[in-house]
Design a protein around this motif. Structure first.
Motif, PDB file in Angstrom:
ATOM      1  N   LEU A   1       0.817  -1.211   0.000  1.00 43.18           N
ATOM      2  CA  LEU A   1       0.000   0.000   0.000  1.00 43.18           C
ATOM      3  C   LEU A   1       0.852   1.263   0.000  1.00 43.18           C
ATOM      4  N   PHE A   2       2.166   1.108   0.228  1.00 42.16           N
ATOM      5  CA  PHE A   2       3.070   2.249   0.118  1.00 42.16           C
ATOM      6  C   PHE A   2       3.692   2.342  -1.276  1.00 42.16           C
ATOM      7  N   HIS A   3       3.422   1.369  -2.134  1.00 42.59           N
ATOM      8  CA  HIS A   3       3.881   1.437  -3.515  1.00 42.59           C
ATOM      9  C   HIS A   3       2.960   2.399  -4.259  1.00 42.59           C
ATOM     10  N   MET A   4       3.531   3.328  -4.988  1.00 33.98           N
ATOM     11  CA  MET A   4       2.749   4.410  -5.578  1.00 33.98           C
ATOM     12  C   MET A   4       1.596   3.918  -6.443  1.00 33.98           C
ATOM     13  N   GLN A   5       1.894   3.111  -7.463  1.00 30.47           N
ATOM     14  CA  GLN A   5       0.821   2.696  -8.363  1.00 30.47           C
ATOM     15  C   GLN A   5      -0.190   1.812  -7.655  1.00 30.47           C
ATOM     16  N   THR A   6       0.282   0.947  -6.768  1.00 25.19           N
ATOM     17  CA  THR A   6      -0.646   0.085  -6.034  1.00 25.19           C
ATOM     18  C   THR A   6      -1.588   0.907  -5.177  1.00 25.19           C
ATOM     19  N   ASN A   7      -1.051   1.901  -4.478  1.00 21.76           N
ATOM     20  CA  ASN A   7      -1.879   2.742  -3.620  1.00 21.76           C
ATOM     21  C   ASN A   7      -2.912   3.513  -4.432  1.00 21.76           C
ATOM     22  N   LEU A   8      -2.481   4.093  -5.544  1.00 26.34           N
ATOM     23  CA  LEU A   8      -3.411   4.857  -6.384  1.00 26.34           C
ATOM     24  C   LEU A   8      -4.450   3.941  -7.017  1.00 26.34           C
ATOM     25  N   ARG A   9      -4.046   2.730  -7.374  1.00 30.45           N
ATOM     26  CA  ARG A   9      -4.993   1.792  -7.971  1.00 30.45           C
ATOM     27  C   ARG A   9      -6.051   1.372  -6.960  1.00 30.45           C
ATOM     28  N   TYR A  10      -5.619   1.028  -5.745  1.00 23.11           N
ATOM     29  CA  TYR A  10      -6.571   0.696  -4.694  1.00 23.11           C
ATOM     30  C   TYR A  10      -7.525   1.868  -4.450  1.00 23.11           C
ATOM     31  N   GLY A  11      -6.956   3.047  -4.237  1.00 17.08           N
ATOM     32  CA  GLY A  11      -7.788   4.199  -3.901  1.00 17.08           C
ATOM     33  C   GLY A  11      -8.812   4.526  -4.967  1.00 17.08           C
ATOM     34  N   CYS A  12      -8.378   4.545  -6.235  1.00 18.02           N
ATOM     35  CA  CYS A  12      -9.303   4.868  -7.326  1.00 18.02           C
ATOM     36  C   CYS A  12     -10.360   3.784  -7.497  1.00 18.02           C
ATOM     37  N   ALA A  13      -9.961   2.518  -7.392  1.00 18.72           N
ATOM     38  CA  ALA A  13     -10.917   1.415  -7.545  1.00 18.72           C
ATOM     39  C   ALA A  13     -11.941   1.420  -6.412  1.00 18.72           C
ATOM     40  N   ILE A  14     -11.494   1.709  -5.188  1.00 20.80           N
ATOM     41  CA  ILE A  14     -12.402   1.750  -4.035  1.00 20.80           C
ATOM     42  C   ILE A  14     -13.391   2.906  -4.183  1.00 20.80           C
ATOM     43  N   LEU A  15     -12.896   4.080  -4.586  1.00 18.32           N
ATOM     44  CA  LEU A  15     -13.795   5.218  -4.764  1.00 18.32           C
ATOM     45  C   LEU A  15     -14.806   4.938  -5.870  1.00 18.32           C
ATOM     46  N   ARG A  16     -14.363   4.315  -6.971  1.00 12.88           N
ATOM     47  CA  ARG A  16     -15.288   3.955  -8.046  1.00 12.88           C
ATOM     48  C   ARG A  16     -16.372   3.017  -7.537  1.00 12.88           C
ATOM     49  N   MET A  17     -15.975   2.052  -6.701  1.00 14.23           N
ATOM     50  CA  MET A  17     -16.943   1.120  -6.134  1.00 14.23           C
ATOM     51  C   MET A  17     -17.973   1.864  -5.288  1.00 14.23           C
ATOM     52  N   TYR A  18     -17.499   2.811  -4.466  1.00 18.05           N
ATOM     53  CA  TYR A  18     -18.423   3.559  -3.620  1.00 18.05           C
ATOM     54  C   TYR A  18     -19.367   4.430  -4.452  1.00 18.05           C
ATOM     55  N   ILE A  19     -18.857   5.015  -5.533  1.00 16.17           N
ATOM     56  CA  ILE A  19     -19.715   5.816  -6.410  1.00 16.17           C
ATOM     57  C   ILE A  19     -20.806   4.942  -7.013  1.00 16.17           C
ATOM     58  N   ASP A  20     -20.438   3.756  -7.453  1.00 11.47           N
ATOM     59  CA  ASP A  20     -21.421   2.837  -8.012  1.00 11.47           C
ATOM     60  C   ASP A  20     -22.433   2.408  -6.949  1.00 11.47           C
TER      61      ASP A  20
END
Length: 214
Positions: free
Chosen positions: A160-179
């Motif tokens: 979760l401290f890896h840049m792309q992994t963190n951004l991927r998790y965060g964006c995917a989670i927010l997309r899920m919440y929006i849906d």
């Protein structure tokens, strides 16, 4: 949100992102060391949603942008140049800053989110600190809670401290919440922060989002 702003949000995402009018007021944001850290709550989600989220996280493709035409490529380059100038004080290393912005744009668009909104959310969540850890244990740029690594990942919280992994998790989670909130960005942002229905956090992201728009 006025009509012009709504049109911009809709044009940058695959699905409409709607703000609820009531309860939204202007908020002056000053993201410091104790920025509003994420506190996503572990909750029951359908197996189909969990699988989709897990598949999104596992997709390890590098952040290489593709464009439908030359005009789209030019707009991206303009965005990258402008955002790099604005972010220089927070991320002074040119290579780190460029890699961060390229990845933030890629992961935002991949999740159907406005990249400028994601930059605003990161400003509120971590003030652009890669190794930020909140008092509740949320990690990295987008303050992802460690339980997500177990729920949809390989249970390696260090990633979760890896840049792309963190951004991927965060964006995917927010997309899920929006849906889950049927496109209601106000409620989705509150859910991301663990404060669903309260105006402080959505208003903070809205104020920060405005600062990152072109």
């Amino acid at each position: 949100m006025n009509g012009v702003r709504q049109n911009r949000a809709n044009g940058a995402a695959r699905r409409p992102l709607a703000w609820v009018a009531c309860g939204l007021f202007a908020l002056v944001l000053a993201a410091g060391p104790n920025a509003s850290a994420g506190n996503q709550k572990e909750e029951a989600i359908a197996d189909s949603v969990r699988l989709a989220l897990a598949n999104a996280i596992k997709d390890a493709r590098p952040p290489v942008p593709t464009f439908k035409d030359e005009a789209a490529r030019v707009r991206y380059q303009h965005w990258l140049t402008e955002m790099s100038s604005r972010l220089k004080r927070k991320l002074p290393d040119d290579q780190v800053r460029t890699e961060f912005l390229e990845t933030a744009w890629y992961e935002s668009r991949r999740a159907g989110l406005d990249p400028s909104m994601v930059l605003g959310l990161i400003q509120v969540e971590s003030a652009y600190r890669k190794y930020a850890v909140s008092i509740v244990g949320a990690r990295g740029y987008m303050q992802v809670m460690p339980f997500w690594a177990r729920v949809v990942g390989d249970d390696d919280r260090k990633k979760l401290f890896h840049m792309q992994t963190n951004l991927r998790y965060g964006c995917a989670i927010l997309r899920m919440y929006i849906d889950m909130e049927r496109g209601n960005l106000y409620l989705a942002l509150g859910r991301y922060n663990g404060s669903r229905g309260k105006p402080k956090y959505p208003n903070a992201v809205l104020a920060a989002w405005k600062k990152w728009e072109l």
